[in-house]
Motif scaffolding. Sequence first.
Motif, PDB file in Angstrom:
ATOM      1  N   UNK A 197      -7.198   5.074   6.392  1.00 54.98           N
ATOM      2  CA  UNK A 197      -6.119   4.323   5.742  1.00 54.98           C
ATOM      3  C   UNK A 197      -6.176   4.540   4.235  1.00 54.98           C
ATOM      4  N   UNK A 198      -7.364   4.453   3.667  1.00 55.74           N
ATOM      5  CA  UNK A 198      -7.520   4.660   2.226  1.00 55.74           C
ATOM      6  C   UNK A 198      -7.053   6.055   1.827  1.00 55.74           C
ATOM      7  N   UNK A 199      -7.385   7.062   2.623  1.00 59.73           N
ATOM      8  CA  UNK A 199      -6.946   8.434   2.326  1.00 59.73           C
ATOM      9  C   UNK A 199      -5.431   8.550   2.397  1.00 59.73           C
ATOM     10  N   UNK A 200      -4.833   7.867   3.335  1.00 59.44           N
ATOM     11  CA  UNK A 200      -3.381   7.896   3.476  1.00 59.44           C
ATOM     12  C   UNK A 200      -2.709   7.243   2.275  1.00 59.44           C
ATOM     13  N   UNK A 243       0.807  -1.223   0.000  1.00 60.10           N
ATOM     14  CA  UNK A 243       0.000   0.000   0.000  1.00 60.10           C
ATOM     15  C   UNK A 243       0.841   1.274   0.000  1.00 60.10           C
ATOM     16  N   UNK A 244       2.162   1.120  -0.075  1.00 60.99           N
ATOM     17  CA  UNK A 244       3.089   2.256  -0.099  1.00 60.99           C
ATOM     18  C   UNK A 244       2.870   3.194   1.077  1.00 60.99           C
ATOM     19  N   UNK A 245       2.851   2.592   2.255  1.00 61.46           N
ATOM     20  CA  UNK A 245       2.685   3.336   3.501  1.00 61.46           C
ATOM     21  C   UNK A 245       3.959   3.152   4.310  1.00 61.46           C
ATOM     22  N   UNK A 283      -6.767  -3.829  12.131  1.00 64.86           N
ATOM     23  CA  UNK A 283      -7.873  -2.876  11.970  1.00 64.86           C
ATOM     24  C   UNK A 283      -7.471  -1.725  11.046  1.00 64.86           C
ATOM     25  N   UNK A 284      -6.229  -1.301  11.128  1.00 67.40           N
ATOM     26  CA  UNK A 284      -5.722  -0.235  10.251  1.00 67.40           C
ATOM     27  C   UNK A 284      -5.896  -0.634   8.785  1.00 67.40           C
ATOM     28  N   UNK A 285      -5.693  -1.924   8.493  1.00 62.73           N
ATOM     29  CA  UNK A 285      -5.826  -2.422   7.129  1.00 62.73           C
ATOM     30  C   UNK A 285      -7.217  -2.996   6.841  1.00 62.73           C
ATOM     31  N   UNK A 305      -8.201  -1.556  -2.108  1.00 68.14           N
ATOM     32  CA  UNK A 305      -8.095  -0.207  -1.546  1.00 68.14           C
ATOM     33  C   UNK A 305      -9.457   0.300  -1.086  1.00 68.14           C
ATOM     34  N   UNK A 306     -10.495   0.011  -1.861  1.00 66.31           N
ATOM     35  CA  UNK A 306     -11.843   0.493  -1.513  1.00 66.31           C
ATOM     36  C   UNK A 306     -12.377  -0.143  -0.225  1.00 66.31           C
TER      37      UNK A 306
END
Length: 191
Positions: A87-90, A23-25, A61-63, A80-81
Amino acid sequence: MEQASSTEHLEFGEQVIRYLNHFEISYLDLARAIKMGPNAFKEMIDGERGIMLSTMIKIANFFGTKYYKLANPDLQFPLKKDLPGETEALVGTRKTDDKRKKYSDHGLIEALDELLSGSFLEEPRTSKQILTQLPEEVQIAINTEARRITDLLNREPRSLLVRKFRVKGSREYWYQLLDIVGNNDSNIFSN
């Protein structure tokens, strides 16, 4: 609260890294989201520190998944949806508009390396004192955050050049060129 075994937390840490990469986080973003210190979080996902079940649940939960699903390397990543809103916004921000600069983008690495090659660190200095010696444009670019200097000094190759220690009566870490530090200084608590 129950703590996972060493094998389990190593495997879980590897899975967390896979999710972060997918997710490139950055691990710093996830550490902030679960309200955990970045150093403790990094040690945890690197397998140097155990993982509490409650922390596994927070990460999952974050994911937007369950901890036992996140730990299964055979399952696909959530879409992603399907991620929680924050998380999605990040993820969207990181993929399209990463405003954070890498250390090399603002000249901190070069400026710090120049200081390390000079005589300023022949005397013990804190990261705040080191910050004052950097060019003004670098100080501005890093928002005068001395912790960025601390971060670089704690990692190789710079950690091989300096000794990090505490001085009696001080709460801050001090740094000095390794070849200058005496081994028998009674005012120093090595760390």
